[in-house]
Design a protein around this motif. Structure first.
Motif, PDB file in Angstrom:
ATOM      1  N   ARG A 134      34.816  28.264 -11.705  1.00  0.00           N
ATOM      2  CA  ARG A 134      34.960  26.872 -12.147  1.00  0.00           C
ATOM      3  C   ARG A 134      36.388  26.598 -12.619  1.00  0.00           C
ATOM      4  NH1 ARG A 134      29.903  26.284 -16.104  1.00  0.00           N
ATOM      5  NH2 ARG A 134      30.506  24.085 -16.193  1.00  0.00           N
ATOM      6  N   PHE A 135      37.004  27.595 -13.234  1.00  0.00           N
ATOM      7  CA  PHE A 135      38.413  27.457 -13.607  1.00  0.00           C
ATOM      8  C   PHE A 135      39.276  27.283 -12.358  1.00  0.00           C
ATOM      9  CE2 PHE A 135      42.296  30.161 -13.970  1.00  0.00           C
ATOM     10  CZ  PHE A 135      43.078  29.255 -14.669  1.00  0.00           C
ATOM     11  N   GLY A 136      39.020  28.125 -11.337  1.00  0.00           N
ATOM     12  CA  GLY A 136      39.777  28.015 -10.100  1.00  0.00           C
ATOM     13  C   GLY A 136      39.555  26.682  -9.408  1.00  0.00           C
ATOM     14  N   PHE A 137      38.323  26.153  -9.463  1.00  0.00           N
ATOM     15  CA  PHE A 137      38.049  24.867  -8.814  1.00  0.00           C
ATOM     16  C   PHE A 137      38.763  23.737  -9.538  1.00  0.00           C
ATOM     17  CE2 PHE A 137      35.488  21.197  -7.557  1.00  0.00           C
ATOM     18  CZ  PHE A 137      35.397  21.400  -6.178  1.00  0.00           C
TER      19      PHE A 137
ATOM     20  N   THR B 215      47.818  33.784 -12.346  1.00  0.00           N
ATOM     21  CA  THR B 215      47.017  32.699 -12.913  1.00  0.00           C
ATOM     22  C   THR B 215      45.977  33.172 -13.915  1.00  0.00           C
ATOM     23  OG1 THR B 215      45.545  32.864 -10.994  1.00  0.00           O
ATOM     24  CG2 THR B 215      47.267  31.209 -10.913  1.00  0.00           C
ATOM     25  N   GLY B 216      45.977  34.438 -14.268  1.00  0.00           N
ATOM     26  CA  GLY B 216      45.000  34.901 -15.244  1.00  0.00           C
ATOM     27  C   GLY B 216      44.862  36.410 -15.210  1.00  0.00           C
ATOM     28  N   GLY B 217      43.959  36.910 -16.033  1.00  0.00           N
ATOM     29  CA  GLY B 217      43.697  38.339 -16.080  1.00  0.00           C
ATOM     30  C   GLY B 217      42.244  38.629 -15.766  1.00  0.00           C
ATOM     31  N   PHE B 218      42.006  39.833 -15.275  1.00  0.00           N
ATOM     32  CA  PHE B 218      40.645  40.244 -14.932  1.00  0.00           C
ATOM     33  C   PHE B 218      40.362  41.564 -15.636  1.00  0.00           C
ATOM     34  CE2 PHE B 218      37.668  42.670 -12.372  1.00  0.00           C
ATOM     35  CZ  PHE B 218      36.645  41.767 -12.206  1.00  0.00           C
TER      36      PHE B 218
ATOM     37  N   HIS C  55      47.708  26.286 -18.723  1.00  0.00           N
ATOM     38  CA  HIS C  55      47.262  27.031 -19.900  1.00  0.00           C
ATOM     39  C   HIS C  55      46.122  26.305 -20.619  1.00  0.00           C
ATOM     40  CE1 HIS C  55      50.246  30.149 -19.609  1.00  0.00           C
ATOM     41  NE2 HIS C  55      51.203  29.265 -19.500  1.00  0.00           N
ATOM     42  N   LYS C  56      46.122  24.994 -20.555  1.00  0.00           N
ATOM     43  CA  LYS C  56      45.028  24.237 -21.174  1.00  0.00           C
ATOM     44  C   LYS C  56      43.691  24.620 -20.551  1.00  0.00           C
ATOM     45  CE  LYS C  56      42.922  19.718 -21.162  1.00  0.00           C
ATOM     46  NZ  LYS C  56      42.914  18.394 -20.525  1.00  0.00           N
TER      47      LYS C  56
END
Length: 619
Positions: A242-245, A308-311, A565-566
């Motif tokens: 959902r973040f990616g979308f 774009t982020g961490g996993f 970042h938001k």
């Protein structure tokens, strides 16, 4: 005229910052030699290829355009006899891309023929293609043979196979004489913006997007899937997708394009096949809605653009209560030498007090309820070490000073001992000694796993010894391997209620649910072991995608404005908050059992001694 054209070509590539040029031409040998000399004077590497003698049956790019430079300049003379055949080969080989800076020259200035050839050409939005023509002259007007003008057009397509139309924008007029060239005038506003500043909107294409949804079945109606991905409710459900979308919708607004979605239930069957990643690798999709990991195998096919982020996949468990007795905690404040010196000191003081009491009874006529024996003074010295008082006190000044010294020394030792003991038992709860996946695999702790697609893929594909041992001992050897896979809600609650139960989860999914159901001290009691090393997630496109640079610039813009970042703070959680004041202090039986056992054994010994005394008195 030939010299004017050569000056124009040189001027164009020098302004384009190109140092290597391939010249596809049908000129005379003398003209090629003259132009090669001009290029060498400006330190430009060149290669000349005659269009009329080209071998069109071979791999054109490998044979004529293979290079290891960031960009290669290519001049193409459209007035050669076989020009149309070669242009068809270039189109089929998809060579109008950002790796080459093309200059196509047409002395006939036949714009209609150019549009016929390039209306359906496979040109990308990243294409560096310039179409140059001789400026038409008015009929009967005087012309200077040593001075002529060329008109340049910027040519690109947002994506022919996605519905894009050919874009031709007149750029500038370049005037050349026998010595040099210069820009006479600009014919549009192209020069006022960067390349992608002129191409950032793509309203004529419909981009193909592969969308990963792991929490809803693919049989769900498309409007319901879209509403779920757009919704902000229950942020702990499928947060990465959902973040990616959300970020994808921002790209859609920035590009001004339309999108056609293909829904997938997983990222991929392996690193490059199946799922959303497989669609991207096989060019069935132009975009993947969610960021994903970059691996050595994937980087052969896709290019990471921006982080774009961490996993993080971790194994969480609360520290299990030990069933063994830990009586050593009561001896740890002092080492063996200190204990030995302290016992010897108590015995010496006990002997000293015994003699003092004996001297006072004989010489000072002191009245005491009884005559203290050596055993009594030993008990008195031991009682002072345990912070206990005494019913008898020496009457002489020397005896009282000895008594005071004993109590002062034992007071300091007692306080030092209790402070260390309390900090040990009531300090930060001890963490488990299990720090690696291999140690977890060798332990007897039960394990559950969240059924996530990438967890399946990693456990099946990884050849690391610790991972293989973990899979064999915790999954394959279990009584029912299928029951090891449990929903995240059930797994997190079992971790809370069953200290020692291990649950493997993805942090962004589970942390929000965990914080809502754990007490603060239970969060602080958690142990964490990485299932796989923490990795960064990247927005990635196919290596040959024409939208790479445009996507990268848009992503940088989102980072600079804080929009990225938001959304990341709202959807992705990679850390649990543990405040030291949240600890709940409770000493378990593993520490108190030695005290109770000591009390029981001491009473048994007392009963035995009492029985012996009664027998001695009777017989």
């Amino acid at each position: 005229m030939e010299q004017l054209l050569l000056n124009f070509i040189l001027h164009h590539f020098l302004n384009a910052n190109v140092n290597s040029i391939v010249v596809l031409n049908c000129w005379s040998l003398q003209t090629q030699c003259d132009f090669s000399k001009m290029l060498n004077e400006h330190s430009l590497y060149s290669r000349f290829v005659n269009i009329e003698t080209l071998d069109l049956s071979s791999d054109f790019e490998y044979r004529y355009l293979l290079h290891k430079r960031p960009v290669l300049g290519v001049f193409f003379d459209m007035n050669c006899n076989r020009a149309e055949q070669v242009l068809s080969i270039l189109n089929q080989s998809r060579l109008y891309n950002g790796h080459y800076k093309w200059l196509l020259y047409d002395r006939n200035a036949d714009l209609r023929n150019f549009k016929r050839l390039f209306d359906d050409a496979n040109i990308g939005v990243d294409a560096e293609l310039t179409y140059a023509i001789l400026k038409p002259t008015l009929l009967g007007a005087f012309t200077d043979v040593n001075l002529t003008s060329f008109v340049k057009y910027d040519v690109y397509n947002n994506g022919y196979f996605l519905g894009g139309k050919l874009n031709m924008t007149v750029d500038c007029e370049v005037e050349c004489n026998m010595k040099t060239c210069y820009i006479k005038r600009y014919l549009s506003e192209l020069h006022m913006r960067s390349k992608y500043g002129n191409r950032d909107k793509m309203p004529d294409i419909t981009m193909r997007v592969s969308v990963v949804v792991t929490k809803l079945p693919l049989s769900t109606p498309v409007p319901v899937l879209i509403d779920f991905l757009k919704s902000e409710n229950n942020s702990n459900v499928d947060p990465i997708t959902r973040f990616g979308f959300r970020i994808l919708l921002i790209y859609k607004d920035l590009f001004g394009c339309k999108m056609r979605y293909t829904f997938r239930s997983h990222w991929g069957i392996n690193e490059t096949y199946g799922g959303g990643i497989g669609d991207l690798v096989s060019f069935k999709a132009d975009f993947l809605s969610t960021p994903f990991l970059s691996t050595a195998e994937r980087i052969k096919h896709v290019s990471p653009l921006i982080e774009t982020g961490g996993f993080s996949s971790v194994c969480l468990f609360r520290t299990p209560r030990s069933s063994s007795i830990k009586g050593e905690a009561f001896l740890q404040p002092f080492d063996g030498t200190v204990w030995l010196v302290f016992v010897v000191l108590l015995l010496v003081v006990a002997v000293l007090l015994w003699r003092i009491f004996a001297l006072e009874l004989c010489n000072l006529r002191t009245h005491l309820p009884y005559k203290p024996s050596l055993l009594a003074t030993v008990l008195l010295a031991f009682g002072s070490a345990c912070y206990q008082g005494s019913s008898i006190v020496p009457s002489s000044a020397g005896g009282r000073m000895a008594y005071f010294s004993l109590y002062f020394a034992t007071f300091i030792v007692y306080n030092y001992y209790t402070s260390i003991l309390l900090s040990t038992l009531l300090g930060t709860p001890p963490k488990s000694d299990i720090k690696t996946l291999g140690q977890l695999a060798d332990s007897a702790l039960p394990v559950g796993l969240e059924p996530l697609p990438y967890t399946y893929v990693y456990l099946n594909a990884s050849q690391l010894p610790d991972v293989r041992r973990f899979v064999y001992r915790k999954i394959e050897l279990s009584k029912n391997p299928q029951k090891v896979w449990i929903p995240v809600e059930e797994g997190v609650l079992r971790v809370r209620d069953e200290p020692g139960f291990v649950f493997v989860l993805e942090t962004s999914y589970a942390y929000p649910f965990l914080e809502r159901n754990f007490l603060p001290h239970q969060i602080c009691d958690l142990n964490q072991v990485n299932l796989r090393p923490d990795k960064s997630l990247f927005t990635q496109l196919h290596k040959n995608s024409s939208y790479k640079e445009l996507t990268r610039l848009s992503a940088i813009r989102m980072l600079e404005t804080g929009v990225f970042h938001k959304h990341r703070r709202y959807w992705v959680r990679n850390k649990l908050n543990c405040v030291p004041t949240n600890y709940l202090f409770a000493v378990g039986m593993e520490y108190t059992a030695p005290l109770f056992l000591m009390l029981v054994f001491s009473y048994l010994i007392c009963l035995v001694i009492l029985g012996v005394e009664l027998l001695v008195k009777r017989f």
